[in-house]
Write an enzyme that holds these catalytic residues in place. Structure first.
Site, short mmCIF file in Angstrom:
data_model
loop_
_atom_site.label_atom_id
_atom_site.label_comp_id
_atom_site.label_asym_id
_atom_site.label_seq_id
_atom_site.Cartn_x
_atom_site.Cartn_y
_atom_site.Cartn_z
N ARG A 242 26.81 -11.28 26.15
CA ARG A 242 28.03 -11.52 26.77
C ARG A 242 28.52 -12.77 25.62
O ARG A 242 27.73 -13.24 25.05
CB ARG A 242 27.71 -12.35 27.88
CG ARG A 242 27.69 -11.40 29.18
CD ARG A 242 29.08 -10.57 29.37
NE ARG A 242 28.94 -9.56 30.41
CZ ARG A 242 28.57 -8.44 30.48
NH1 ARG A 242 28.44 -7.72 29.05
NH2 ARG A 242 28.50 -7.60 31.29
N GLU A 271 37.39 -13.22 26.88
CA GLU A 271 37.96 -11.88 26.73
C GLU A 271 39.29 -11.33 27.53
O GLU A 271 39.07 -12.26 28.93
CB GLU A 271 37.00 -10.79 26.98
CG GLU A 271 36.02 -10.81 26.08
CD GLU A 271 34.81 -9.63 26.37
OE1 GLU A 271 34.76 -8.92 27.42
OE2 GLU A 271 33.67 -9.75 25.63
N HIS A 289 34.64 -5.15 23.13
CA HIS A 289 33.61 -4.92 24.13
C HIS A 289 33.70 -3.42 24.66
O HIS A 289 33.79 -3.07 25.87
CB HIS A 289 34.34 -5.77 25.68
CG HIS A 289 33.08 -6.10 26.48
ND1 HIS A 289 32.92 -7.03 27.38
CD2 HIS A 289 31.85 -5.36 26.90
CE1 HIS A 289 31.68 -7.07 28.12
NE2 HIS A 289 31.29 -5.87 27.70
O1 LIG Z 1 29.25 -5.00 29.26
C1 LIG Z 1 28.80 -4.01 29.65
C2 LIG Z 1 27.76 -4.06 30.63
O2 LIG Z 1 27.39 -5.07 31.22
O3 LIG Z 1 27.27 -3.00 30.93
#
Ligand SMILES: O=CC(=O)O
Length: 320
Positions: A242, A271, A289
């Site tokens: 993250r 984001e 992402h």
């Molecule tokens: O960001 C993607 C996830 O958490 O699977």
């Protein structure tokens, strides 16, 4: 319209879920799309007269926060399904208080995210994206030189978070002859990689840090200036966890000043806003992402989400 009322109303927060799930015939669910409005979700819900009381489940993904205020505005909510492994975008405290079930995607995206981590690392080391930009004007550029890249084999890779994804990253990078080390909440007795309880120590002894851990209050800004300086000017950071695992402002500064060598980032603190300071940097590879955004993975996740709804509504037809 008693029959219609029996069809559970599901609030869908991400456009991508409209496709497969809605093609059910006869409809098992009434899907309510909240993503086409430009309004913040809470405001959108506040403007709906009839919608909030009927909503019994939410489908979201990692980019769609389910805040305490949103949860409080939905009195019949019993289930939140997120098409992500991470649940940091959901107010779990409020869910627990209301006994709302939260279902994540489990390990469905693990291999893709691990592949993406390796891909970003190879891209940064071999300057693939930078090379692509360069090659498009190769014949026009003066001088004609392109900077050296760097080998992957032999790199000391410090993995932060040796869970499912971190474990898969380790496995892949071992096959490239990297030396794996890690930091985790606890030492994992089933692996022989060197464990560091302290992130600064891990950074001092690594060429690359790969961030794979969940975002929690304990891991927010885990990668701060001290860690980046310990990693040093030849160090590379890969983030598939993250954005907020890194102090992003410091990251930009360290990259601009050459205090670390490069970064491959699939995730960002705010984001979809990517820090503009990263744009001119050729030593940074940016990805929106997208680690879990494969067509095959998307189909699997739609199926998983549908199954999660089916399971919940078959075993628990009434949400109190
Ligand atoms: O960001 C993607 C996830 O958490 O699977």
């Amino acid at each position: 319209m008693a029959e219609e009322e029996e069809v559970p109303a599901i609030l869908v927060l991400a456009s991508s879920f409209g496709i497969d799930i809605k093609s059910q015939n006869p409809p098992k669910y009434r899907f309510l799309e909240a993503f086409s409005s430009n309004l913040p979700l809470l405001q959108f819900l506040q403007q709906q007269q009839t919608l909030p009381p009927s909503v019994r489940a939410i489908i979201c993904n990692a980019l769609k926060p389910v805040t305490a205020d949103v949860i409080r505005s939905l009195p019949s909510l019993g289930l939140v399904v997120t098409a992500s492994a991470g649940t940091d975008h959901i107010d779990l405290t409020e869910c627990r208080r209301r006994r709302i079930q939260v279902v994540n995607i489990g390990g469905l995206f693990t291999a893709d995210v691990a592949d993406m981590a390796v891909a970003l690392l190879i891209d940064v080391l071999f300057k693939i994206s930078a090379g692509d930009r360069f090659a498009r004007n190769w014949g026009l550029s003066k001088p004609l030189g392109f900077p050296f890249g760097s080998k992957l084999g032999g790199k000391r890779v410090g993995i932060i978070g040796l869970g499912r994804i971190g474990g898969e990253v380790a496995k892949r990078l071992e096959a490239f002859d990297c030396i794996i080390k890690y930091h985790s909440r606890n030492k994992n007795p089933s692996v022989s990689y060197t464990f560091y309880s302290n992130v600064v120590d891990l950074a001092s002894n690594s060429d690359v840090l790969v961030l794979c851990c969940p975002l929690t209050e304990q891991t927010r800004h885990l990668i701060n200036k001290e860690v980046m300086l310990a990693l040093g000017k030849d160090g590379i950071i890969i983030n598939v966890g993250r954005g907020a695992l890194i102090d992003e402002k410091e990251l930009v500064q360290c990259l601009v000043k050459g205090e670390i060598r490069g970064a491959g980032l699939d995730v960002f603190e705010d984001e979809p806003n990517v820090p503009k300071g990263l744009f001119p940097l050729d030593n940074v590879v940016l990805s929106p992402h997208a680690a879990a955004l494969t067509l095959d993975g998307f189909k699997d996740s739609c199926e998983y989400v549908t199954q999660s709804l089916d399971t919940f509504f078959s075993i628990k037809p009434q949400v109190s």
